[in-house]
Design a protein around this motif. Structure first.
Motif, PDB file in Angstrom:
ATOM      1  N   THR A 174     -64.527 -14.576   4.865  1.00  0.00           N
ATOM      2  CA  THR A 174     -65.475 -13.853   5.716  1.00  0.00           C
ATOM      3  C   THR A 174     -64.742 -12.881   6.627  1.00  0.00           C
ATOM      4  N   ASP A 193     -72.610 -21.596  15.883  1.00  0.00           N
ATOM      5  CA  ASP A 193     -73.581 -22.339  16.681  1.00  0.00           C
ATOM      6  C   ASP A 193     -73.246 -23.823  16.786  1.00  0.00           C
ATOM      7  N   ASP A 202     -63.837 -20.345   3.440  1.00  0.00           N
ATOM      8  CA  ASP A 202     -64.991 -19.484   3.732  1.00  0.00           C
ATOM      9  C   ASP A 202     -64.727 -18.627   4.969  1.00  0.00           C
ATOM     10  N   ASN A 259     -74.495 -22.994  10.899  1.00  0.00           N
ATOM     11  CA  ASN A 259     -73.301 -22.150  10.930  1.00  0.00           C
ATOM     12  C   ASN A 259     -72.275 -22.676  11.942  1.00  0.00           C
ATOM     13  N   ARG A 301     -71.128 -16.404  11.552  1.00  0.00           N
ATOM     14  CA  ARG A 301     -72.397 -17.149  11.522  1.00  0.00           C
ATOM     15  C   ARG A 301     -72.892 -17.331  10.079  1.00  0.00           C
ATOM     16  N   GLN A 302     -72.296 -16.614   9.157  1.00  0.00           N
ATOM     17  CA  GLN A 302     -72.653 -16.782   7.745  1.00  0.00           C
ATOM     18  C   GLN A 302     -71.914 -17.960   7.107  1.00  0.00           C
ATOM     19  N   VAL A 303     -70.899 -18.483   7.806  1.00  0.00           N
ATOM     20  CA  VAL A 303     -70.160 -19.639   7.296  1.00  0.00           C
ATOM     21  C   VAL A 303     -70.908 -20.898   7.729  1.00  0.00           C
ATOM     22  N   ILE A 304     -71.380 -21.629   6.737  1.00  0.00           N
ATOM     23  CA  ILE A 304     -72.213 -22.805   6.990  1.00  0.00           C
ATOM     24  C   ILE A 304     -71.403 -24.078   6.761  1.00  0.00           C
ATOM     25  N   ASP A 305     -71.523 -25.021   7.684  1.00  0.00           N
ATOM     26  CA  ASP A 305     -70.989 -26.357   7.461  1.00  0.00           C
ATOM     27  C   ASP A 305     -71.991 -27.028   6.516  1.00  0.00           C
TER      28      ASP A 305
END
Length: 106
Positions: A68, A30, A64, A27, A17-21
């Motif tokens: 992660t 989601d 990423d 994230n 969830r810390q990997v953001i598009d």
């Protein structure tokens, strides 16, 4: 899946969830980009997709994801990342929170 694997799966999803598009500012969990997360004796296998095959930041997102996972797992754990296009991503795969964030709430 054992209780330990379930806990690890939940932990890895939380980390992902810390990997953001960066294009969408949300994230990847989601957004519904994670299709499969398997934990086994050979390591961790992850199937993920992008919102579009033409995603200009796909390589960065993959890097990423890998960094992660490496940070969240023991150093000797094998990681297999598989970029898949089937089924194609659609907003229906997003979490309810993500759909609401973008104004697509049911």
């Amino acid at each position: 899946m054992s209780a330990t694997d379930t806990t690890l799966s939940q932990s890895l999803r939380a980390a992902l969830r810390q990997v953001i598009d960066p294009e969408l500012g949300m994230n990847i969990v989601d957004l519904g980009l994670i299709y499969r997360l398997d934990i086994g004796p050979q390591g961790v296998a992850l199937d993920l997709t992008m919102t579009s095959p033409a995603c200009p930041l796909g390589e960065m997102i993959l890097q990423d994801v890998e960094s992660t996972l490496r940070a969240a797992l023991p150093a000797d754990t094998a990681i297999a990342l598989n970029l898949v296009w089937s089924p194609p991503w659609s907003p229906a795969l997003m979490s309810p929170e993500a759909r609401q964030h973008f104004g697509w709430a049911d």
